[in-house]
Design a protein around this motif. Structure first.
Motif, mmCIF file in Angstrom:
data_model
loop_
_atom_site.group_PDB
_atom_site.id
_atom_site.type_symbol
_atom_site.label_atom_id
_atom_site.label_comp_id
_atom_site.label_asym_id
_atom_site.label_seq_id
_atom_site.Cartn_x
_atom_site.Cartn_y
_atom_site.Cartn_z
ATOM 1 N N UNK A 87 0.954 -1.113 -0.135
ATOM 2 C CA UNK A 87 -0.004 0.094 -0.070
ATOM 3 C C UNK A 87 0.756 1.201 -0.094
ATOM 4 N N UNK A 88 0.956 1.980 -1.052
ATOM 5 C CA UNK A 88 1.521 3.258 -1.211
ATOM 6 C C UNK A 88 0.871 4.262 -0.934
ATOM 7 N N UNK A 89 0.678 5.120 0.344
ATOM 8 C CA UNK A 89 -0.217 6.045 0.649
ATOM 9 C C UNK A 89 0.093 7.112 -0.174
ATOM 10 N N UNK A 90 1.418 7.233 -0.276
ATOM 11 C CA UNK A 90 1.616 8.680 -1.025
ATOM 12 C C UNK A 90 1.463 8.708 -2.497
ATOM 13 N N UNK A 91 1.456 7.571 -3.161
ATOM 14 C CA UNK A 91 1.107 7.833 -4.534
ATOM 15 C C UNK A 91 -0.345 7.074 -4.742
ATOM 16 N N UNK A 92 -1.015 6.911 -3.664
ATOM 17 C CA UNK A 92 -2.350 6.079 -3.718
ATOM 18 C C UNK A 92 -2.533 4.912 -4.655
#
Length: 315
Positions: free
Chosen positions: A171-176
């Protein structure tokens, strides 16, 4: 091929508040992609990266190391520790590509893409941080869910299934961005194909708050229904869109039958589910027809609206 990232990288564990954590740094190799270099240079870079400071973790079968100053990592099976650099090739099978392999080394070792982000399994015993991560997932746009659905659908086209566990999603929360990282051949472990239910299961794994789980459920529904819009070509066979299974999974997780008097819930919810099933059946038939007969586009749009309304009634 089995890629196992279900390890717990303690030295990189995000020990700050989740909102301040954006994952691992993505680096470049002096502006040149590693895989564009000559074979000898690639192998030297791999060899020099297998050091304790680059260790990402270990699964049942192999160890994984970050390849320093690149966007790649190397997976080294335990039995090939001393001979993994013996057979370099960029000739990949569809199975390799689905599992993010960019080059194969000797004896099962491989160079793979490295993905920024958080693995849900890190929070298996930390409900507070898990809920924070799931809230971030719930805030992601429909596009993030659609891209994950398309990734899983692409694997199905290559006769591979997602091993949907909390250790196999980044899960890459920065790049969604949501990225599945472990697929296996259907023939190796045949089971029902339920991509939408599996996405919901992995995004809410180890338990989620009811409100957050509902938002995630709704967005998976929306991502699935997007594929049925007029003029869209669905990302996989129409019958593989398991709306019905997702409804049952959400209803079961939400324990609709377990609160208060069971007779108060069982009749209304059963009637609603039966209605949903009938409408989803009609939706699939209309979409199949619309692909070659645009005269039913209006009916398809109306059925989509009705199905979305019904599916959102599942709490």
């Amino acid at each position: 091929m089995k890629i196992d990232y279900s390890f717990f990288p303690t030295y990189k564990y995000p020990n700050n508040n989740l909102k301040n954590y954006t994952g691992f740094n993505t680096l470049s190799f002096k502006g040149v992609d590693l895989m564009s270099l000559p074979e000898a240079d690639v192998l030297e870079k791999v060899r020099n990266s297998v050091l304790p400071e680059n260790f990402l973790g270990a699964g049942i079968e192999a160890e994984v190391y970050r390849i320093k100053d690149t966007n790649y990592c190397v997976r080294i099976p335990y039995l090939s520790q001393d001979i993994y650099l013996s057979d370099f090739t960029k000739k990949l099978t569809p199975t390799d590509k689905v599992n993010h392999v960019v080059a194969k080394l000797g004896f099962g070792a491989s160079v793979m893409k490295f993905f920024d982000g958080i693995i849900p399994k890190w929070y298996i015993n930390n409900s507070s941080r898990r809920y924070q991560l799931q809230e971030k997932i719930a805030e992601m746009p429909i596009k993030s869910y659609s891209e994950l659905l398309h990734q899983i659908a692409g694997a199905i086209d290559n006769e591979m299934l997602f091993d949907f566990s909390g250790g196999n999603l980044i899960v890459d929360t920065e790049r969604q961005k949501l990225t599945a990282i472990d697929f296996y051949g259907i023939q190796d472990n045949p089971r029902p194909i339920r991509p939408m239910t599996e996405i919901y299961s992995v995004l809410t794994c180890y338990g989620s708050e009811e409100k957050t789980g509902k938002i995630i459920y709704d967005k998976i529904i929306d991502a699935g229904l997007e594929e049925f819009k007029p003029d869209n070509i669905p990302c996989m066979d129409i019958e593989l869109f398991d709306f019905n299974g997702l409804v049952l999974k959400r209803n079961s997780d939400n324990n609709s039958f377990g609160r208060g008097n069971i007779n108060k819930y069982i009749n209304p919810i059963n009637k609603l589910i039966d209605t949903i099933y009938e409408n989803i059946k009609d939706l699939k038939q209309l979409k199949k027809k619309e692909i070659t007969d645009k005269s039913v586009s209006k009916l398809l749009e109306e059925k989509l609206i009705n199905c979305r309304r019904l599916l959102r009634r599942i709490k």
